[in-house]
Design a protein around this motif. Structure first.
Motif, PDB file in Angstrom:
ATOM      1  N   UNK A   6       0.867  -1.183   0.000  1.00 32.82           N
ATOM      2  CA  UNK A   6       0.000   0.000   0.000  1.00 32.82           C
ATOM      3  C   UNK A   6       0.898   1.227   0.000  1.00 32.82           C
ATOM      4  N   UNK A   7       0.829   1.994  -1.054  1.00 34.17           N
ATOM      5  CA  UNK A   7       1.662   3.184  -1.187  1.00 34.17           C
ATOM      6  C   UNK A   7       0.937   4.392  -0.617  1.00 34.17           C
ATOM      7  N   UNK A   8       1.690   5.318  -0.049  1.00 32.27           N
ATOM      8  CA  UNK A   8       1.122   6.594   0.394  1.00 32.27           C
ATOM      9  C   UNK A   8       1.869   7.734  -0.283  1.00 32.27           C
ATOM     10  N   UNK A   9       1.112   8.641  -0.871  1.00 29.99           N
ATOM     11  CA  UNK A   9       1.677   9.842  -1.482  1.00 29.99           C
ATOM     12  C   UNK A   9       0.910  11.057  -0.975  1.00 29.99           C
ATOM     13  N   UNK A  10       1.625  12.038  -0.434  1.00 30.48           N
ATOM     14  CA  UNK A  10       1.020  13.257   0.093  1.00 30.48           C
ATOM     15  C   UNK A  10       1.251  14.415  -0.869  1.00 30.48           C
ATOM     16  N   UNK A  11       0.212  15.240  -1.024  1.00 32.45           N
ATOM     17  CA  UNK A  11       0.324  16.397  -1.914  1.00 32.45           C
ATOM     18  C   UNK A  11      -0.585  17.510  -1.413  1.00 32.45           C
ATOM     19  N   UNK A  12      -0.006  18.510  -0.753  1.00 32.00           N
ATOM     20  CA  UNK A  12      -0.752  19.694  -0.306  1.00 32.00           C
ATOM     21  C   UNK A  12      -2.010  19.329   0.469  1.00 32.00           C
ATOM     22  N   UNK A  13      -1.862  18.515   1.495  1.00 27.55           N
ATOM     23  CA  UNK A  13      -2.971  18.178   2.373  1.00 27.55           C
ATOM     24  C   UNK A  13      -3.764  16.955   1.967  1.00 27.55           C
ATOM     25  N   UNK A  14      -3.503  16.424   0.782  1.00 25.35           N
ATOM     26  CA  UNK A  14      -4.194  15.234   0.297  1.00 25.35           C
ATOM     27  C   UNK A  14      -3.265  14.027   0.381  1.00 25.35           C
ATOM     28  N   UNK A  15      -3.730  12.978   1.035  1.00 25.22           N
ATOM     29  CA  UNK A  15      -2.989  11.718   1.080  1.00 25.22           C
ATOM     30  C   UNK A  15      -3.666  10.710   0.159  1.00 25.22           C
ATOM     31  N   UNK A  16      -2.914  10.148  -0.763  1.00 27.18           N
ATOM     32  CA  UNK A  16      -3.438   9.105  -1.643  1.00 27.18           C
ATOM     33  C   UNK A  16      -2.834   7.770  -1.225  1.00 27.18           C
ATOM     34  N   UNK A  17      -3.699   6.828  -0.865  1.00 27.25           N
ATOM     35  CA  UNK A  17      -3.289   5.473  -0.534  1.00 27.25           C
ATOM     36  C   UNK A  17      -3.619   4.586  -1.733  1.00 27.25           C
ATOM     37  N   UNK A  18      -2.622   3.848  -2.203  1.00 24.10           N
ATOM     38  CA  UNK A  18      -2.808   3.035  -3.407  1.00 24.10           C
ATOM     39  C   UNK A  18      -2.553   1.569  -3.098  1.00 24.10           C
ATOM     40  N   UNK A  19      -3.564   0.735  -3.299  1.00 22.59           N
ATOM     41  CA  UNK A  19      -3.406  -0.712  -3.184  1.00 22.59           C
ATOM     42  C   UNK A  19      -2.471  -1.152  -4.306  1.00 22.59           C
ATOM     43  N   UNK A  20      -1.396  -1.850  -3.948  1.00 23.47           N
ATOM     44  CA  UNK A  20      -0.293  -1.988  -4.899  1.00 23.47           C
ATOM     45  C   UNK A  20       0.124  -3.444  -5.119  1.00 23.47           C
ATOM     46  N   UNK A  21      -0.802  -4.238  -5.659  1.00 27.42           N
ATOM     47  CA  UNK A  21      -0.472  -5.570  -6.191  1.00 27.42           C
ATOM     48  C   UNK A  21      -1.051  -5.653  -7.605  1.00 27.42           C
ATOM     49  N   UNK A  22      -0.627  -4.782  -8.498  1.00 30.58           N
ATOM     50  CA  UNK A  22      -1.288  -4.726  -9.812  1.00 30.58           C
ATOM     51  C   UNK A  22      -1.193  -6.027 -10.585  1.00 30.58           C
ATOM     52  N   UNK A  23      -0.129  -6.785 -10.388  1.00 30.19           N
ATOM     53  CA  UNK A  23       0.010  -8.058 -11.100  1.00 30.19           C
ATOM     54  C   UNK A  23      -0.992  -9.101 -10.613  1.00 30.19           C
ATOM     55  N   UNK A  24      -1.564  -8.893  -9.424  1.00 29.41           N
ATOM     56  CA  UNK A  24      -2.580  -9.780  -8.856  1.00 29.41           C
ATOM     57  C   UNK A  24      -3.932  -9.079  -8.760  1.00 29.41           C
ATOM     58  N   UNK A  25      -4.113  -8.041  -9.569  1.00 29.98           N
ATOM     59  CA  UNK A  25      -5.344  -7.244  -9.569  1.00 29.98           C
ATOM     60  C   UNK A  25      -5.667  -6.711  -8.179  1.00 29.98           C
ATOM     61  N   UNK A  26      -4.593  -6.412  -7.426  1.00 30.06           N
ATOM     62  CA  UNK A  26      -4.713  -5.845  -6.082  1.00 30.06           C
ATOM     63  C   UNK A  26      -5.559  -6.701  -5.151  1.00 30.06           C
ATOM     64  N   UNK A  27      -5.526  -8.028  -5.366  1.00 30.31           N
ATOM     65  CA  UNK A  27      -6.276  -8.910  -4.468  1.00 30.31           C
ATOM     66  C   UNK A  27      -5.726  -8.763  -3.050  1.00 30.31           C
ATOM     67  N   UNK A  28      -6.620  -8.819  -2.088  1.00 32.88           N
ATOM     68  CA  UNK A  28      -6.341  -8.389  -0.718  1.00 32.88           C
ATOM     69  C   UNK A  28      -5.805  -9.528   0.141  1.00 32.88           C
ATOM     70  N   UNK A  29      -4.662  -9.271   0.756  1.00 35.06           N
ATOM     71  CA  UNK A  29      -4.011 -10.236   1.629  1.00 35.06           C
ATOM     72  C   UNK A  29      -3.859  -9.647   3.023  1.00 35.06           C
ATOM     73  N   UNK A  30      -3.462 -10.490   3.955  1.00 35.79           N
ATOM     74  CA  UNK A  30      -3.185 -10.016   5.308  1.00 35.79           C
ATOM     75  C   UNK A  30      -2.072  -8.970   5.280  1.00 35.79           C
ATOM     76  N   UNK A  31      -1.048  -9.218   4.484  1.00 32.57           N
ATOM     77  CA  UNK A  31       0.052  -8.257   4.390  1.00 32.57           C
ATOM     78  C   UNK A  31      -0.404  -6.899   3.902  1.00 32.57           C
ATOM     79  N   UNK A  32      -1.317  -6.888   2.931  1.00 34.90           N
ATOM     80  CA  UNK A  32      -1.825  -5.617   2.423  1.00 34.90           C
ATOM     81  C   UNK A  32      -2.631  -4.899   3.510  1.00 34.90           C
ATOM     82  N   UNK A  33      -3.435  -5.640   4.241  1.00 32.63           N
ATOM     83  CA  UNK A  33      -4.203  -5.032   5.329  1.00 32.63           C
ATOM     84  C   UNK A  33      -3.293  -4.506   6.439  1.00 32.63           C
TER      85      UNK A  33
END
Length: 252
Positions: A6-33
């Motif tokens: 899960x990536x975090x990018x901050x920009x002028x007060x906005x935080x973007x969290x990106x689920x980051x397993x694109x090769x697995x269609x961002x399927x959700x695992x314990x590690x991602x949580x």
């Protein structure tokens, strides 16, 4: 070192969290949580952030809970840990937008529903497939979906496991807005910026008020609003003064 799930990018007060397993269609695992939870806990105490956007890398938001992990028997820190993590995100004292493109199925829909609202690309597809796999929800689907779309519609989606497109999601109130794919990033940022223009004090207070009075009868809700009013924020005088100066300048 492996790349963050899960990536975090901050920009002028906005935080973007990106689920980051694109090769697995961002399927959700314990590690991602685990990584999502760490970001949420950090955001709880980060006053520099006034709005959060949650999205997925690559082709989609997320295809849902990783079925391989389920089949192998996940090891979670405690019972209800996934649900607790989403509740922490839901109760962040700042607006959270789920920006959904492509797949958003089952566990992924449960994640998106824990945001304050969903903005959807016209490529988005939603569905609850618990019944297809003989599973039952434990991340919040049975509670959040009917509150968002109504009990009968939630039952229809849960019983049929049907997939719906972005326009249908908008029609039933699951998504707040549908945007063409080529304008999706721009629209998400513009929405977040409009939120950031307003008082973070009011956002936090309004979230607490809506949370506390959800499903109450009107009279007890009105009483709660009066008795638990949080008053005015520390930025009130500055905001009024800025507006007054702007109005005076416009008249001259």
């Amino acid at each position: 070192m492996s790349e963050a799930l899960v990536l975090r990018q901050d920009n002028d007060g906005l935080a973007t969290l990106t689920l980051n397993r694109p090769d697995k269609l961002n399927s959700l695992t314990v590690g991602m949580f685990q990584e999502l939870r760490r970001h949420v806990l950090d955001l709880q105490k980060d006053d520099s952030i006034g709005c959060v956007v949650l999205r997925g890398a690559g082709k989609c938001f997320s295809a849902g809970h990783d079925l391989g992990d389920i089949a192998e028997g996940e090891k979670v820190p405690s019972p209800g840990w996934h649900s607790e993590t989403l509740r922490l995100m839901e109760r962040l004292p700042k607006p959270v937008i789920a920006a959904v493109h492509g797949h958003c199925y089952t566990g992924a829909l449960e994640v998106a529903l824990a945001a304050d609202f969903i903005i959807a690309s016209d490529t988005a597809r939603f569905g609850d497939t618990h019944a297809k796999w003989a599973l039952t929800p434990i991340w919040g689907m049975s509670q959040r979906l009917p509150r968002r779309v109504g009990v009968a519609t939630a039952k229809r989606l849960m019983f049929t496991a049907d997939m719906i497109d972005a326009q249908e999601a908008f029609r039933i109130g699951l998504a707040e807005q549908v945007v063409a794919a080529d304008r999706f990033d721009e629209a998400c940022d513009a929405l977040a910026r409009r939120i950031l223009e307003n008082s973070p004090f009011s956002h936090a207070a309004n979230k607490r008020l809506l949370e506390a009075t959800d499903a109450r009868d009107m009279d007890s809700g009105l009483q709660w609003e009066v008795l638990n009013c949080e008053g005015t924020g520390p930025d009130m005088q500055d905001r009024i003064a800025a507006f007054t100066r702007k109005t005076k300048k416009a008249k001259t």
